[in-house]
Design a protein around this motif. Structure first.
Motif, PDB file in Angstrom:
ATOM      1  N   SER A 209       0.814  -1.218   0.000  1.00  0.00           N
ATOM      2  CA  SER A 209       0.000   0.000   0.000  1.00  0.00           C
ATOM      3  C   SER A 209       0.847   1.267   0.000  1.00  0.00           C
ATOM      4  O   SER A 209       0.392   2.319   0.430  1.00  0.00           O
TER       5      SER A 209
ATOM      6  N   CYS B 130       2.010   0.207  -5.198  1.00  0.00           N
ATOM      7  CA  CYS B 130       0.622  -0.210  -4.990  1.00  0.00           C
ATOM      8  C   CYS B 130       0.396  -1.667  -5.390  1.00  0.00           C
ATOM      9  O   CYS B 130      -0.349  -1.966  -6.333  1.00  0.00           O
TER      10      CYS B 130
ATOM     11  N   ASP C 280      -3.686   5.871   0.436  1.00  0.00           N
ATOM     12  CA  ASP C 280      -3.127   5.603  -0.884  1.00  0.00           C
ATOM     13  C   ASP C 280      -3.321   4.148  -1.285  1.00  0.00           C
ATOM     14  O   ASP C 280      -3.487   3.259  -0.445  1.00  0.00           O
ATOM     15  N   CYS C 281      -3.289   3.925  -2.589  1.00  0.00           N
ATOM     16  CA  CYS C 281      -3.400   2.568  -3.157  1.00  0.00           C
ATOM     17  C   CYS C 281      -4.760   1.925  -2.854  1.00  0.00           C
ATOM     18  O   CYS C 281      -4.847   0.702  -2.715  1.00  0.00           O
ATOM     19  N   ASN C 282      -5.787   2.767  -2.695  1.00  0.00           N
ATOM     20  CA  ASN C 282      -7.159   2.267  -2.569  1.00  0.00           C
ATOM     21  C   ASN C 282      -7.390   1.431  -1.320  1.00  0.00           C
ATOM     22  O   ASN C 282      -8.333   0.651  -1.234  1.00  0.00           O
ATOM     23  N   GLN C 283      -6.554   1.592  -0.290  1.00  0.00           N
ATOM     24  CA  GLN C 283      -6.656   0.707   0.867  1.00  0.00           C
ATOM     25  C   GLN C 283      -7.934   0.912   1.674  1.00  0.00           C
ATOM     26  O   GLN C 283      -8.438  -0.040   2.279  1.00  0.00           O
ATOM     27  N   SER C 284      -8.486   2.129   1.695  1.00  0.00           N
ATOM     28  CA  SER C 284      -9.749   2.348   2.411  1.00  0.00           C
ATOM     29  C   SER C 284     -10.851   1.478   1.831  1.00  0.00           C
ATOM     30  O   SER C 284     -11.574   0.769   2.550  1.00  0.00           O
ATOM     31  N   ALA C 285     -10.996   1.528   0.514  1.00  0.00           N
ATOM     32  CA  ALA C 285     -12.040   0.744  -0.156  1.00  0.00           C
ATOM     33  C   ALA C 285     -11.768  -0.752  -0.044  1.00  0.00           C
ATOM     34  O   ALA C 285     -12.708  -1.546   0.130  1.00  0.00           O
TER      35      ALA C 285
ATOM     36  N   GLN D 102      -5.490  11.619  -0.859  1.00  0.00           N
ATOM     37  CA  GLN D 102      -6.066  10.638   0.062  1.00  0.00           C
ATOM     38  C   GLN D 102      -7.480  11.022   0.498  1.00  0.00           C
ATOM     39  O   GLN D 102      -8.337  10.159   0.686  1.00  0.00           O
TER      40      GLN D 102
ATOM     41  N   GLU E  71      -9.794   9.706  -2.043  1.00  0.00           N
ATOM     42  CA  GLU E  71      -9.941   8.249  -1.920  1.00  0.00           C
ATOM     43  C   GLU E  71     -10.916   7.906  -0.787  1.00  0.00           C
ATOM     44  O   GLU E  71     -11.768   7.016  -0.917  1.00  0.00           O
TER      45      GLU E  71
ATOM     46  N   ALA F 253     -14.670   6.094  -0.972  1.00  0.00           N
ATOM     47  CA  ALA F 253     -14.961   4.895  -0.186  1.00  0.00           C
ATOM     48  C   ALA F 253     -16.235   5.086   0.637  1.00  0.00           C
ATOM     49  O   ALA F 253     -17.065   4.169   0.745  1.00  0.00           O
TER      50      ALA F 253
END
Length: 365
Positions: free
Chosen positions: A80, A85, A112-117, A150, A153, A157
């Motif tokens: 992440s 990513c 970053d890197c879509n980690q929340s979703a 961020q 992002e 999410a």
């Protein structure tokens, strides 16, 4: 009834402290469906989770050696970090399946890197009882680029998954520590430090405004090193998360749990209580490293980085914090090889697991 519940809770913690911390190697690719047994103890060396329906992540079996004994867990999905990513939903699902058996709460550091979703989707698919504190990791020197990226992002999410499994949004992680250190400032509440605080406050207020515009209510907080909270920043948030590490304070493993509790109360809780908003305070990080990549950093003075000393910290801190009602996020779920590669020393070796979902230390009687 309350006394019985407390005793039962302590017993459960004692079980997990003796079992959760058990051998050496977690890889976020394919979770082993068979356990490798430690012949000397009969303990499972791997955290084993098997889906009875390969197409349904919620159908996983539970590992009987794991118990929900931790208040919360600090977590960053593998891969992440920009620019690579390399994270994946399959890997995060496996992590959530394991972590949900240890805690109902998880804390992220950034978005970053879509980690929340990815984490919210994993919670949705596994159908576990898990609350996530999303994170935005801004930096003071990029004119808000990292923060804005961020924030967007996180907004996406929330729009996709709603707020049911979101406990808060933490804006900033050791922002003030980094700012005052980089600018050779000694007082985190000085006029010079307040220049950095103003940057962070603008990010916090922007997040609060975003949530208002979206029509959702989510607590907004800030995380920093335990002695580096700026009063103006802490007065503007719903909660504060304090990184409290006995290792870096050169405290012995034997004294580490009591020192952590005392430091957090005197340094962070008292500060929050002195401000008009009385923000809820959590320990954002605490733990003990199990090794060092070089000999020069394997000791903090009175103790060394080792499995045995992690066990001492766990045995004392977890029971104590749970009994006292302290909110904490144990640092951390798994070893992080990228930190070892970038920083060396003990930085990559704080996990309960390594990258193969194998317990980090041998079962201690």
């Amino acid at each position: 009834m309350g006394l019985i519940a407390a005793v039962v809770g302590i017993i459960i913690v004692a079980v997990v402290v003796g079992v959760v911390v058990s051998n050496n190697n977690k890889k976020n690719s394919n979770l082993s469906t068979t356990s490798s047994s430690d012949s000397s103890t009969g303990a499972s060396a791997n955290a084993t989770t098997q889906q009875t329906n390969p197409n349904d992540p919620s159908s996983f079996t539970k590992d009987p050696t794991l118990h929900q004994s931790f208040y919360g867990m600090a977590y960053t999905p593998v891969g992440s970090q920009l620019p690579d990513c390399g994270n994946s939903l399959a890997a995060v699902i496996q992590d959530i399946q394991i972590m949900s058996q240890l805690t109902p709460r998880v804390r992220l550091y950034g978005a970053d890197c879509n980690q929340s979703a990815l984490v919210l989707e994993a919670i949705k698919q596994t159908k576990v009882n898990m609350t996530v504190y999303l994170g935005n990791y801004p930096v003071p020197t990029d004119n808000g680029t990292a923060y804005t990226r961020q924030r967007d992002e996180i907004k996406a999410a929330i729009q996709t998954y709603g707020t049911d499994h979101i406990g808060g949004i933490t804006v900033g992680n050791e922002f003030m520590l980094n700012y005052v250190t980089q600018n050779a400032i000694t007082d985190v509440n000085s006029a010079a430090a307040n220049v950095g605080a103003a940057i962070l406050l603008a990010n916090i207020q922007d997040t609060q405004s975003m949530l208002t515009t979206m029509g959702v209510t989510i607590p907004v907080g800030n995380a920093d090193a335990g002695s580096y909270f700026n009063d103006e920043v802490l007065a503007a948030v719903n909660y504060g998360m304090a990184n409290v590490h006995p290792w870096f304070a050169n405290v012995s493993a034997t004294d580490s749990a009591s020192w952590t509790a005392t430091f957090f109360q005197q340094q962070d809780v008292v500060l929050a209580e002195s401000l008009s908003n009385n923000a809820t305070m959590y320990i954002a990080e605490t733990g003990w490293p199990t090794k060092s990549s070089d000999v020069g950093n394997e000791s903090n003075g009175p103790s060394i980085a080792s499995v045995a000393n992690l066990q001492i910290f766990l045995d004392n801190f977890v029971c104590q914090a749970n009994t006292n009602g302290t909110g904490y996020f144990f640092f951390e779920f798994a070893d992080e090889s990228w930190k070892d590669a970038e920083f060396g020393g003990v930085e990559g070796w704080w996990g309960l697991f390594n990258q193969e979902y194998i317990f980090v230390c041998p079962l201690l009687e």
